[in-house]
Design a protein around this motif. Structure first.
Motif, PDB file in Angstrom:
ATOM      1  N   ALA A 309       0.839  -1.205   0.000  1.00 56.24           N
ATOM      2  CA  ALA A 309       0.000   0.000   0.000  1.00 56.24           C
ATOM      3  C   ALA A 309       0.872   1.252   0.000  1.00 56.24           C
ATOM      4  O   ALA A 309       0.573   2.229  -0.714  1.00 56.24           O
ATOM      5  N   ALA A 310       1.960   1.225   0.786  1.00 55.76           N
ATOM      6  CA  ALA A 310       2.872   2.368   0.815  1.00 55.76           C
ATOM      7  C   ALA A 310       3.560   2.543  -0.534  1.00 55.76           C
ATOM      8  O   ALA A 310       3.779   3.672  -0.995  1.00 55.76           O
ATOM      9  N   PHE A 311       3.907   1.432  -1.170  1.00 55.05           N
ATOM     10  CA  PHE A 311       4.536   1.473  -2.492  1.00 55.05           C
ATOM     11  C   PHE A 311       3.597   2.118  -3.506  1.00 55.05           C
ATOM     12  O   PHE A 311       4.015   2.970  -4.300  1.00 55.05           O
ATOM     13  N   ILE A 312       2.318   1.747  -3.478  1.00 51.34           N
ATOM     14  CA  ILE A 312       1.334   2.332  -4.400  1.00 51.34           C
ATOM     15  C   ILE A 312       1.192   3.826  -4.138  1.00 51.34           C
ATOM     16  O   ILE A 312       1.110   4.638  -5.073  1.00 51.34           O
ATOM     17  N   TRP A 313       1.176   4.209  -2.853  1.00 52.91           N
ATOM     18  CA  TRP A 313       1.091   5.637  -2.535  1.00 52.91           C
ATOM     19  C   TRP A 313       2.331   6.384  -3.014  1.00 52.91           C
ATOM     20  O   TRP A 313       2.239   7.510  -3.521  1.00 52.91           O
ATOM     21  N   ALA A 314       3.502   5.755  -2.878  1.00 49.27           N
ATOM     22  CA  ALA A 314       4.734   6.385  -3.357  1.00 49.27           C
ATOM     23  C   ALA A 314       4.666   6.603  -4.869  1.00 49.27           C
ATOM     24  O   ALA A 314       5.089   7.651  -5.384  1.00 49.27           O
TER      25      ALA A 314
END
Length: 517
Positions: A309-314
């Motif tokens: 999820a953090a990767f997608i937000w990044a």
């Protein structure tokens, strides 16, 4: 200190710029730049070249990244004008050249957003949550693209938090990943490689340089919003220095960690970072089978989902941040008569260029639909081709931006320069020459992968540099046709800006008394 005006300031420009909000502080610029430069989407594309990828990462940090930072620090501090790269190119080489450069610079971002960023987001969601197919995949991609566009549309006061949060997420993800690699190594050992693996070779050099150049660019982007900063002359050089140091660390640590964990043959451009994360997170719960397949359970599965999820937000924050800057450059081009006037409209409510933002969203959507149609189910092939187009348009644009430093040193010597590239005129020539050279060779190697494979004693097949399953003729069409189309769009935009240029000429004539009869 008042920012220098470009020739032809009009009542239109004064009216539109009165809507800008002056809210960006040094803190905002620092995290804006980290979010701009540190893109998690290309970490796998570098790591798949093995230890040599790390060697060339360090090499270009010295011979491209540092000179590039010095160059942009001077231009950003000396010419803190809204539209940054467009204005510098306009002042140095004229409106027509600036029009072509700006279209390439701007359009690379919706191409990137609708291309590589979207496919990576879809792949990450499918790997760690649930696979997306058909209408579900389309809806996810549309939401991803238009959330990025919405982040660029809202006022700077709100929109600045997108890159700030994106920067914090990057630092957190890279930190957790690197710590997990250490724990994984203590438990399972590492694949390892000897010093010979870092020895540079030409074949990897020509393959990885364009991606590394793309990784390292972005220092000029906040200057597209210079007149929304509180103190650009002081803050731009300092933010560049600190973010540059952070970017090298945030790239180097995960790439080296991936090389320690995954065998080179298992690293892909699409899944490189997340594949490695999935494997090292087995220390918290999960296992790795004999064929290298990682399965997460318990705390490992939870941490994997949070990281995805953090990767997608990044990824989303990367796309949004580049739109914030590049759309402003296009808007100022429209305001100056190098693009349609409608693109130069800034919202009274938000102070952002709505027309340019919406055009970016529409183009990113078109790219996404076309890419899904043509990828034939191969995410890796789609990723490689789309990334190549995004990078080549970017590097071509810099061929018109990097030489502006030496040109403006000569034609605008009277402009105060709070920061100057060291070593006088020689220093300016060195940094301009180095950065322009690397932008040029990166463009050539992107348009013709494998060029010079037999040079310098190297051997191999040039076509081996092409994406799997794609022939030379087909690949060249995917790279050259978009560039030709974009250059034609630049000419068209310049033609559509004719009424604005005429109105500017009329305004100048009235202001000087020449046109009052």
């Amino acid at each position: 200190m008042t920012a220098p005006r470009i020739a032809g300031t009009t009542s239109d420009e004064i009216r539109e710029k009165s809507r800008l909000r002056h809210t960006l502080r040094r803190f905002d610029l620092l995290f804006f730049l980290i979010c701009t430069i540190v893109g998690l989407d290309t970490i796998g594309a570098v790591a798949k070249h093995g230890a040599q990828g790390f060697t060339w990462l360090v090499f270009l940090a010295v011979f491209f990244f540092v000179p590039y930072g010095l160059l942009m620090a001077e231009l950003g501090a000396a010419f803190p004008v809204e539209g940054g790269p467009y204005v510098w190119c306009r002042l140095a080489f004229g409106r027509f050249v600036a029009a072509l450069v700006t279209v390439l610079y701007w359009c690379s971002n919706p191409l990137w957003l609708g291309g590589t960023l979207t496919i990576l987001a879809v792949s990450a969601f499918g790997e760690f949550f649930t696979p997306l197919h058909g209408i579900a995949r389309l809806l996810f991609a549309l939401a991803f693209i238009w959330l990025a566009v919405a982040s660029a549309i809202v006022s700077v006061r709100l929109g600045r938090w997108v890159p700030s949060l994106g920067a914090f997420v990057r630092m957190a993800v890279v930190g957790i990943f690197t710590l997990s690699v250490l724990l994984y190594a203590l438990r399972n050992g590492i694949g390892g490689f000897g010093p010979a693996a870092f020895a540079p070779g030409y074949a990897v050099f020509i393959a990885v340089v364009p991606v590394l150049i793309f990784n390292y660019v972005g220092f000029e982007l906040p200057s597209s919003a210079s007149e929304e900063m509180l103190d650009p002359r002081r803050d731009v050089p300092r933010a560049i220095a600190w973010s540059g140091l952070g970017a090298v660390l945030l790239y180097g640590a995960p790439i080296l960690a991936i090389l320690l964990v995954l065998p080179r043959e298992q690293v892909t451009g699409v899944g490189g970072f997340l594949d490695a994360a999935k494997q090292v997170f087995t220390v918290y719960g999960g296992s790795v089978s004999a064929d290298g397949t990682a399965t997460l359970t318990g705390a490992g599965k939870v941490l994997g989902a949070v990281t995805a999820a953090a990767f997608i937000w990044a990824l989303l924050s990367s796309g949004a941040t580049w739109l914030i800057g590049a759309d402003r450059a296009l808007a100022i081009a429209g305001l100056d008569g190098a693009a349609p006037r409608a693109l130069g409209h800034f919202s009274r409510r938000s102070g952002t260029p709505i027309g340019a933002n919406l055009l970016s969203g529409a183009m990113a959507t078109l790219v996404m639909l076309l890419a899904f149609r043509l990828s034939a189910g191969s995410a890796e092939r789609y990723f490689t081709i789309a990334l190549g187009v995004a990078i080549s348009t970017t590097t071509m644009a810099y061929l018109g931006i990097f030489p502006a430093l030496v040109r403006l040193r000569r034609t605008r010597p009277e402009v105060p320069r709070p920061y100057r590239v060291p070593a006088g005129a020689a220093g300016a020539w060195v940094v301009s020459a180095l950065t322009t050279f690397w932008a040029g060779v990166a463009t050539v190697w992107l348009l013709w992968p494998g060029l010079g494979t037999d040079w310098f004693g190297a051997t191999g097949d040039p076509d081996a540099s092409l994406p799997a399953g794609v022939g030379r003729a087909a690949f060249e069409l995917t790279q050259i046709v978009p560039i030709v189309v974009l250059l034609a769009v630049g000419v068209l935009f310049y033609a559509l800006g004719t009424p604005t240029r005429r109105r500017a000429a009329s305004d100048r004539a009235h202001a000087t008394g020449d046109g009052g009869q």
